[in-house]
Design an enzyme around this catalytic site. Structure first.
Site, PDB file in Angstrom:
ATOM      1  CB  SER A  79      -0.965   0.006   1.187  1.00 40.40           C
ATOM      2  OG  SER A  79      -0.281  -0.284   2.368  1.00 40.40           O
ATOM      3  CG  ASN A 135      10.611   1.233   7.297  1.00 40.97           C
ATOM      4  OD1 ASN A 135       9.702   0.953   6.513  1.00 40.97           O
ATOM      5  ND2 ASN A 135      10.790   0.600   8.442  1.00 40.97           N
ATOM      6  CG  HIS A 156       6.840   2.463  12.737  1.00 41.19           C
ATOM      7  ND1 HIS A 156       6.963   1.091  12.790  1.00 41.19           N
ATOM      8  CD2 HIS A 156       6.257   2.840  13.900  1.00 41.19           C
ATOM      9  CE1 HIS A 156       6.488   0.654  13.951  1.00 41.19           C
ATOM     10  NE2 HIS A 156       6.049   1.694  14.636  1.00 41.19           N
TER      11      HIS A 156
HETATM   12  C1  GRF Z   1       2.163   0.482   6.785  1.00 45.32           C
HETATM   13  O1  GRF Z   1       1.392   0.576   7.933  1.00 45.32           O
HETATM   14  C2  GRF Z   1       3.552   1.006   7.032  1.00 45.32           C
HETATM   15  O2  GRF Z   1       3.578   1.966   8.029  1.00 45.32           O
HETATM   16  C3  GRF Z   1       4.316  -0.216   7.386  1.00 45.32           C
HETATM   17  O3  GRF Z   1       3.753  -1.240   6.598  1.00 45.32           O
HETATM   18  C4  GRF Z   1       2.384  -0.956   6.383  1.00 45.32           C
HETATM   19  C5  GRF Z   1       2.024  -1.116   4.941  1.00 45.32           C
HETATM   20  O4  GRF Z   1       2.220  -2.427   4.536  1.00 45.32           O
HETATM   21  N1  GRF Z   1       5.721  -0.043   7.150  1.00 45.32           N
HETATM   22  P1  GRF Z   1       1.787  -2.812   3.054  1.00 45.32           P
HETATM   23  O5  GRF Z   1       2.497  -1.864   2.139  1.00 45.32           O
HETATM   24  O6  GRF Z   1       0.315  -2.630   2.953  1.00 45.32           O
HETATM   25  O7  GRF Z   1       2.218  -4.231   2.922  1.00 45.32           O
END
Ligand code: GRF
Length: 214
Positions: free
Chosen positions: A15, A110, A112
């Site tokens: 995402s 990254n 978070h």
């Molecule tokens: C998000 O909450 C981000 O903050 C963390 O991973 C989540 C997204 O994972 N690093 P994805 O891209 O949907 O797999």
């Protein structure tokens, strides 16, 4: 102006990768995704990459017997010929080797889903982060974009966006409020990087005004 060459590392749905793709598509980010690398096979990000015809491959921890140094070398073998400017961790759940991090110091980001240093570190990922925020009774949460260092969620902070924790929030409602901000924060941080407006001073990342570009 040359496009920023980005590699995205994924372990789930991708995402956060989507927010970068959206910014590239709407012209607000002068960049291209030159490679997507997954830490395991069969994840939803594979479809996302395919729908944008992005080069995609898997470097799995399992195949490397959990040896992060060997994984680091495999990642480097893919990335080095691509002359990648920036590596984005997009929900990437594998540990990166220290030597790999050193090689790309200041060029791995990254994101978070909390306001670090709160609710980060070992085991803090996905729904667990939001559950911890709710259990603690925090009134504010948000997201943090950082440069990656050898620690867990300890790297220099580039930017943060806050959201309120509302009465009656569930993990899902809070996660979705935070994700809205993540979708803004990640492209914004990458844009600042592309414009050479991030300057490291110790562990502080200064954001230079547009006029002061160096
Ligand atoms: C998000 O909450 C981000 O903050 C963390 O991973 C989540 C997204 O994972 N690093 P994805 O891209 O949907 O797999």
């Amino acid at each position: 102006m040359t496009k920023l060459r980005i590699a995205a590392l994924v372990s789930g749905s991708g995402s956060n990768l989507q927010s970068i793709l959206d910014a590239i598509r709407d012209g607000s980010l002068n960049a291209e995704i030159v490679q997507v690398i997954a830490s395991r096979p069969g994840i939803a990000a594979e479809q996302r990459a395919a729908s944008y015809q992005l080069p995609y491959c898997v470097v799995s921890r399992r195949e490397h017997g959990g040896d992060t140094a060997s994984m680091g070398r495999a990642l480097e073998a893919i990335l080095q010929p691509l002359a990648v400017d920036l590596i984005l961790l997009c929900g990437y759940l594998s540990f990166l080797d220290e030597a790999f991090i050193r090689r790309y110091e200041g060029r791995i980001m990254n994101i978070h889903p909390s306001l670090l240093p709160a609710f980060g570190g070992k085991g803090a990922y996905g729904a667990k982060v939001h559950q911890a925020v709710l259990d603690y009774g925090a009134k504010i949460s948000g997201c943090t974009v950082m440069f990656v260092d050898a620690g867990e969620d300890t790297g220099p902070i580039i930017l943060q966006k806050a959201v309120p924790v509302c009465e009656g929030d569930t993990v899902e409602t809070l996660a979705s409020r935070v994700m809205e901000q993540e979708q803004l924060a990640y492209p914004e941080a990458v844009r600042l990087f592309a414009e050479h407006r991030l300057r490291m001073e110790g562990r502080t990342v200064r954001v230079l005004p547009a006029a002061e570009r160096c």
